[in-house]
Design a protein around this motif. Structure first.
Motif, PDB file in Angstrom:
ATOM      1  N   HIS A 293      59.397   2.790   8.068  1.00  0.00           N
ATOM      2  CA  HIS A 293      60.074   3.878   8.751  1.00  0.00           C
ATOM      3  C   HIS A 293      59.211   4.358   9.907  1.00  0.00           C
ATOM      4  CE1 HIS A 293      62.982   4.009   5.516  1.00  0.00           C
ATOM      5  NE2 HIS A 293      61.990   4.052   4.657  1.00  0.00           N
ATOM      6  N   ALA A 294      59.829   4.486  11.070  1.00  0.00           N
ATOM      7  CA  ALA A 294      59.092   4.894  12.269  1.00  0.00           C
ATOM      8  C   ALA A 294      58.642   6.347  12.143  1.00  0.00           C
ATOM      9  CB  ALA A 294      59.956   4.717  13.503  1.00  0.00           C
ATOM     10  N   VAL A 295      57.423   6.585  12.594  1.00  0.00           N
ATOM     11  CA  VAL A 295      56.910   7.952  12.682  1.00  0.00           C
ATOM     12  C   VAL A 295      56.664   8.347  14.130  1.00  0.00           C
ATOM     13  CG1 VAL A 295      55.868   7.869  10.398  1.00  0.00           C
ATOM     14  CG2 VAL A 295      54.501   7.220  12.378  1.00  0.00           C
ATOM     15  N   ALA A 296      56.621   7.371  15.039  1.00  0.00           N
ATOM     16  CA  ALA A 296      56.433   7.679  16.457  1.00  0.00           C
ATOM     17  C   ALA A 296      57.006   6.547  17.296  1.00  0.00           C
ATOM     18  CB  ALA A 296      54.954   7.873  16.782  1.00  0.00           C
ATOM     19  N   ILE A 297      57.715   6.913  18.364  1.00  0.00           N
ATOM     20  CA  ILE A 297      58.171   5.963  19.374  1.00  0.00           C
ATOM     21  C   ILE A 297      57.706   6.499  20.715  1.00  0.00           C
ATOM     22  CG2 ILE A 297      60.137   4.817  20.455  1.00  0.00           C
ATOM     23  CD1 ILE A 297      61.690   5.188  17.867  1.00  0.00           C
ATOM     24  N   GLU A 298      56.928   5.707  21.431  1.00  0.00           N
ATOM     25  CA  GLU A 298      56.323   6.167  22.679  1.00  0.00           C
ATOM     26  C   GLU A 298      56.628   5.186  23.807  1.00  0.00           C
ATOM     27  OE1 GLU A 298      52.170   6.593  21.816  1.00  0.00           O
ATOM     28  OE2 GLU A 298      52.482   8.214  20.355  1.00  0.00           O
ATOM     29  N   THR A 299      56.715   5.708  25.028  1.00  0.00           N
ATOM     30  CA  THR A 299      56.975   4.849  26.182  1.00  0.00           C
ATOM     31  C   THR A 299      55.691   4.305  26.800  1.00  0.00           C
ATOM     32  OG1 THR A 299      57.034   6.801  27.615  1.00  0.00           O
ATOM     33  CG2 THR A 299      59.137   6.014  26.744  1.00  0.00           C
ATOM     34  N   ALA A 300      54.558   4.869  26.411  1.00  0.00           N
ATOM     35  CA  ALA A 300      53.268   4.384  26.906  1.00  0.00           C
ATOM     36  C   ALA A 300      52.646   3.441  25.881  1.00  0.00           C
ATOM     37  CB  ALA A 300      52.324   5.546  27.184  1.00  0.00           C
ATOM     38  N   LEU A 301      52.119   2.330  26.365  1.00  0.00           N
ATOM     39  CA  LEU A 301      51.457   1.377  25.479  1.00  0.00           C
ATOM     40  C   LEU A 301      49.960   1.679  25.395  1.00  0.00           C
ATOM     41  CD1 LEU A 301      53.112  -1.970  26.653  1.00  0.00           C
ATOM     42  CD2 LEU A 301      53.752  -0.532  24.703  1.00  0.00           C
ATOM     43  N   PRO A 302      49.317   1.315  24.290  1.00  0.00           N
ATOM     44  CA  PRO A 302      47.864   1.477  24.199  1.00  0.00           C
ATOM     45  C   PRO A 302      47.161   0.645  25.267  1.00  0.00           C
ATOM     46  CG  PRO A 302      48.820   0.983  22.048  1.00  0.00           C
ATOM     47  CD  PRO A 302      49.891   0.756  23.062  1.00  0.00           C
ATOM     48  N   GLU A 303      46.009   1.103  25.695  1.00  0.00           N
ATOM     49  CA  GLU A 303      45.222   0.329  26.652  1.00  0.00           C
ATOM     50  C   GLU A 303      44.604  -0.876  25.961  1.00  0.00           C
ATOM     51  OE1 GLU A 303      42.352   2.805  28.524  1.00  0.00           O
ATOM     52  OE2 GLU A 303      43.835   4.079  29.528  1.00  0.00           O
ATOM     53  N   GLY A 304      44.398  -1.929  26.736  1.00  0.00           N
ATOM     54  CA  GLY A 304      43.756  -3.118  26.201  1.00  0.00           C
ATOM     55  C   GLY A 304      44.651  -4.346  26.296  1.00  0.00           C
TER      56      GLY A 304
ATOM     57  N   ARG B  80      44.904   8.229  16.358  1.00  0.00           N
ATOM     58  CA  ARG B  80      45.580   9.526  16.433  1.00  0.00           C
ATOM     59  C   ARG B  80      46.925   9.482  15.728  1.00  0.00           C
ATOM     60  NH1 ARG B  80      49.644   8.867  19.856  1.00  0.00           N
ATOM     61  NH2 ARG B  80      49.485   7.256  21.470  1.00  0.00           N
ATOM     62  N   VAL B  81      47.590   8.322  15.735  1.00  0.00           N
ATOM     63  CA  VAL B  81      48.859   8.201  15.027  1.00  0.00           C
ATOM     64  C   VAL B  81      48.615   8.214  13.522  1.00  0.00           C
ATOM     65  CG1 VAL B  81      50.853   6.710  14.596  1.00  0.00           C
ATOM     66  CG2 VAL B  81      49.965   6.953  16.925  1.00  0.00           C
ATOM     67  N   LYS B  82      47.615   7.476  13.094  1.00  0.00           N
ATOM     68  CA  LYS B  82      47.299   7.425  11.658  1.00  0.00           C
ATOM     69  C   LYS B  82      46.846   8.782  11.135  1.00  0.00           C
ATOM     70  CE  LYS B  82      45.780   2.602  11.892  1.00  0.00           C
ATOM     71  NZ  LYS B  82      44.640   1.676  11.634  1.00  0.00           N
ATOM     72  N   ALA B  83      46.230   9.577  12.015  1.00  0.00           N
ATOM     73  CA  ALA B  83      45.687  10.868  11.594  1.00  0.00           C
ATOM     74  C   ALA B  83      46.738  11.961  11.525  1.00  0.00           C
ATOM     75  CB  ALA B  83      44.566  11.303  12.543  1.00  0.00           C
ATOM     76  N   ASP B  84      47.924  11.700  12.089  1.00  0.00           N
ATOM     77  CA  ASP B  84      48.991  12.689  12.076  1.00  0.00           C
ATOM     78  C   ASP B  84      49.396  12.963  10.632  1.00  0.00           C
ATOM     79  OD1 ASP B  84      51.331  14.163  12.271  1.00  0.00           O
ATOM     80  OD2 ASP B  84      52.035  13.084  14.040  1.00  0.00           O
ATOM     81  N   ARG B  85      49.352  14.224  10.223  1.00  0.00           N
ATOM     82  CA  ARG B  85      49.590  14.566   8.823  1.00  0.00           C
ATOM     83  C   ARG B  85      50.951  14.092   8.339  1.00  0.00           C
ATOM     84  NH1 ARG B  85      49.375  20.772   7.066  1.00  0.00           N
ATOM     85  NH2 ARG B  85      51.294  20.766   8.300  1.00  0.00           N
ATOM     86  N   LYS B  86      51.969  14.173   9.199  1.00  0.00           N
ATOM     87  CA  LYS B  86      53.308  13.789   8.767  1.00  0.00           C
ATOM     88  C   LYS B  86      53.431  12.276   8.595  1.00  0.00           C
ATOM     89  CE  LYS B  86      55.567  13.095  13.248  1.00  0.00           C
ATOM     90  NZ  LYS B  86      56.683  13.504  14.126  1.00  0.00           N
TER      91      LYS B  86
END
Length: 230
Positions: A179-190, A206-212
């Motif tokens: 189940h998705a917890v975040a959908i973002e238009t910016a990709l990670p650097e690298g 930062r996504v893994k650290a999100d309490r929800k």
């Protein structure tokens, strides 16, 4: 071994060849439109998901993270046990499953990774209507084969937001759930789409650290509890 490979990447996308001769049941027009939407998206986005897999002894059951990174025709998929790269226009790609020392290359990977597609005869296909989510309204579809019951929630851009794969047996036990917890238009650097970086994960801390995001969201469990008429 093919089933293990299919399930390994199915934690994010259905690992199967293109729609075609595998179909036996009639695919309703709305289901076909949703499937086509997932295969044709060329947007740039990252989707991060909480995932669970249970391959019943083939690999240890586990919970964790999966992700899909998309930029034009370029695709990167990370699951709990595999990583894949694909060029969905050139129909080429590479899939690695380190735990079983498996590497697959070529058109097969792109056919398997680029959108929701089907490789087994379809016994039943249903559009189950629209569902509300924190990401807006989603189309829910169900595909039933002799082996598996697959339920997907797909947004208007063709992003698969939620997915559940249940064994088509008496217990209807879950093999893969995410189940998705975040959908973002910016990709990670690298070097996301560099094969040399397939041994890395680009899921941000930062996504893994999100309490929800620390567990599968109970509000999504209805996707795996809905009865099947198959």
């Amino acid at each position: 071994m093919k089933t293990i490979v299919r399930l390994a990447i199915a934690a994010t996308v259905l690992l199967t060849p293109e729609l075609g001769s595998a179909r036996t049941a009639t695919i309703p027009a709305k289901v076909g439109e949703v499937l086509d939407r997932t295969q044709r998206t060329d947007l740039t986005y990252a989707v991060y998901k909480r995932s669970h897999i249970d391959f019943e002894g083939a690999m240890p059951a586990r919970d964790g993270w999966s992700a899909e990174f998309h930029s034009g025709a370029k695709l990167r998929v990370e699951t709990l046990v595999s990583k894949a790269l694909a060029d969905c226009d050139a129909r080429d790609g590479v899939l690695i499953i380190p735990e079983i020392d498996k590497i697959t290359r070529g058109r097969e990977v792109a056919d398997l990774a680029c959108g929701i597609t089907l490789d087994q005869p379809v016994l039943q296909a249903e559009w189950l209507g629209e569902v509300d989510s924190e990401f807006g309204r989603l189309d829910r579809i169900r595909i039933v084969t002799a082996e598996v019951i697959m339920t997907f929630d797909v947004n208007p851009d063709g992003v698969t937001v939620n997915a559940v794969f249940q064994r088509n047996d008496a217990d209807k036990s879950i093999a893969v759930e995410e189940h998705a917890v975040a959908i973002e238009t910016a990709l990670p650097e690298g070097p996301l789409f560099d094969e040399a970086a397939l041994d890395r994960s680009f899921i941000p801390e930062r996504v893994k650290a999100d309490r929800k995001s620390t567990r599968l969201n109970s509000s999504h469990t209805d996707i795996s509890r809905m009865p099947s008429s198959a």
